[in-house]
Design an enzyme around this catalytic site. Structure first.
Site, PDB file in Angstrom:
ATOM      1  N   TYR A   1       0.857  -1.201   0.000  1.00  0.00           N
ATOM      2  CA  TYR A   1       0.000   0.000   0.000  1.00  0.00           C
ATOM      3  C   TYR A   1       0.892   1.249   0.000  1.00  0.00           C
ATOM      4  O   TYR A   1       0.663   2.200   0.751  1.00  0.00           O
ATOM      5  CB  TYR A   1      -0.904   0.038   1.235  1.00  0.00           C
ATOM      6  CG  TYR A   1      -1.693  -1.221   1.507  1.00  0.00           C
ATOM      7  CD1 TYR A   1      -2.932  -1.443   0.908  1.00  0.00           C
ATOM      8  CD2 TYR A   1      -1.219  -2.185   2.399  1.00  0.00           C
ATOM      9  CE1 TYR A   1      -3.671  -2.598   1.171  1.00  0.00           C
ATOM     10  CE2 TYR A   1      -1.954  -3.338   2.669  1.00  0.00           C
ATOM     11  CZ  TYR A   1      -3.173  -3.540   2.056  1.00  0.00           C
ATOM     12  OH  TYR A   1      -3.899  -4.678   2.330  1.00  0.00           O
TER      13      TYR A   1
ATOM     14  N   CYS B   1      -4.501   3.739  10.720  1.00  0.00           N
ATOM     15  CA  CYS B   1      -5.256   4.936  11.102  1.00  0.00           C
ATOM     16  C   CYS B   1      -6.561   4.579  11.795  1.00  0.00           C
ATOM     17  O   CYS B   1      -7.378   5.452  12.073  1.00  0.00           O
ATOM     18  CB  CYS B   1      -5.522   5.819   9.882  1.00  0.00           C
ATOM     19  SG  CYS B   1      -6.566   5.031   8.629  1.00  0.00           S
TER      20      CYS B   1
END
Length: 400
Positions: free
Chosen positions: A261, A357
């Site tokens: 990612y 996150c």
């Protein structure tokens, strides 16, 4: 191991005594963005620390939250939606939480000040250029959104104008007038989004002024950022986040590192000087293009990037008996898929550095990895989003 059934952290609540004082932000009651704008910083930090500990504390030690020294005006990306209010008048701002009603936010206390001013300038120019804003009920209208990205170290500014189709009457005159008011703008891009979607940006773009990207610096490396590429919104805290992640990896210069990612290659490029080889994987082709250029501009010969789904890439690598010493993973808010995690377990790197996150999905993913034989050696929360409920966390996992 216990698993949470929720997908987002619970809303923080502060005890109230007596009459509620006026908010620092006049839009906070309607916007739903900076939900902790009136919460004392110490209370914000305690709440975030508790959230991370509740979600992942059972797996290992959680260190104290890394705070931001001077929080405020930290967001380097400002996105303003353009549309019609209930009376059919043009308006720009942000969607009210869980709705399509646009709240006309004219100044946000967590967003870059210059970016907000540029958005308001564009809004003020609509009438003179006879530009109609987009009406999502009918599908007619030209202007859908404006996104402004600013670079902390270089001062460069990119304005992306999102239109409902390729036509942009008086485009050149509009750009000239905007630059006359804001000569600090270094590039302007027209993004075309004709779909009936809540996604802000479309897939087709035209560069109408400047190079079509901006550049910023992180951890001593220079990065090119295009309009649709992912780049952390808090540049100051991002440097802390990446340094923590790279330090967790404990690189000696002999390791093969895979950055999944990877976006425009930020973590992998920042780690490249301390590794033998870095492989970055990213699904967004524009981000991969930026990543390749970023590696070249930083003079790195030991970094390669692949345009692929991170899960598929790891699965193929594991199937070919490939190896990795360290895997960095920074998945979206929904966390890594089970297919990715199973492929990662087959690849079986010595260390996994997980940047998250969302503490809830982080906890769910850690349960899988820990059950399969990894140990969480430490977790470091980083307050990337002051005055909001968000918290970023770096977790180091090693094989038992």
């Amino acid at each position: 191991m216990k698993k949470s059934t929720t997908t987002t952290p619970k809303r923080f609540r502060s005890p109230e005594t007596g009459r509620k004082p006026a908010s620092r932000c006049k839009f906070s009651g309607r916007c739903g963005g900076c939900t902790m704008i009136d919460t004392p910083m110490e209370e914000q930090i305690r709440a975030k620390q508790l959230l991370v500990e509740e979600c992942i504390g059972e797996f290992g030690p959680v260190e104290p939250v890394i705070r931001m020294k001077n929080p405020g005006r930290y967001r380097n990306k400002v996105t303003s939606i353009f549309g019609l209010d209930r009376k059919g008048r043009p308006v720009c701002g942000v969607y009210r939480q869980h709705s399509h009603e646009i709240v006309p936010v004219t100044d946000c206390l967590i967003e870059n000040k210059r970016a907000g001013v540029i958005v308001q300038t564009i809004y003020s120019m609509l009438a003179s250029f006879k530009i109609r804003v987009y009406d999502e009920k009918t599908g007619f209208g030209l202007l859908r959104a404006v996104q402004v990205r600013t670079a902390r170290t270089t001062g460069q500014i990119m304005v992306t104008i999102v239109t409902n189709g390729p036509a942009f009457p008086s485009r050149n005159h509009f750009v000239q007038a905007l630059l006359l008011k804001h000569p600090e703008i270094t590039t302007i891009v027209q993004n075309i989004n004709s779909r009936a979607t809540t996604m802000v940006l479309g897939t087709t773009e035209k560069i109408i002024y400047g190079p079509g990207y901006i550049e910023d610096e992180l951890c001593g490396k220079r990065f090119r950022i295009s309009s649709r590429a992912f780049y952390q919104v808090n540049s100051l805290q991002t440097e802390k986040l990446y340094r923590i992640a790279i330090d967790c990896a404990g690189l000696s210069g002999r390791e093969r590192v895979i950055d999944t990612y990877c976006g425009i290659g930020t973590i992998g490029i920042c780690a490249a000087d301390r590794a033998a080889e870095v492989i970055g994987v990213e699904l967004n082709p524009e981000a991969v293009r930026d990543a390749v250029i970023n590696a070249s501009r930083n003079g790195l010969q030991n970094v390669r990037f692949y345009n692929d789904d991170s899960g598929s890439f790891i699965e193929d690598l594991a199937g070919e008996n490939g190896t990795a010493d360290v895997v960095f993973m920074d998945p979206p808010r929904s966390g890594a898929s089970d297919a990715f995690l199973q492929s990662l377990l087959v690849l079986s790197p010595e260390k996994i550095v997980y940047v998250s996150c969302n503490p809830v999905t982080l906890g769910e993913n850690l349960a899988v990895l820990v059950d399969a034989g990894y140990r969480m050696k430490k977790a470091v929360p980083v307050d990337m989003f002051p005055f909001t409920e968000g918290i970023e966390t770096v977790v180091l996992l090693s094989k038992r």
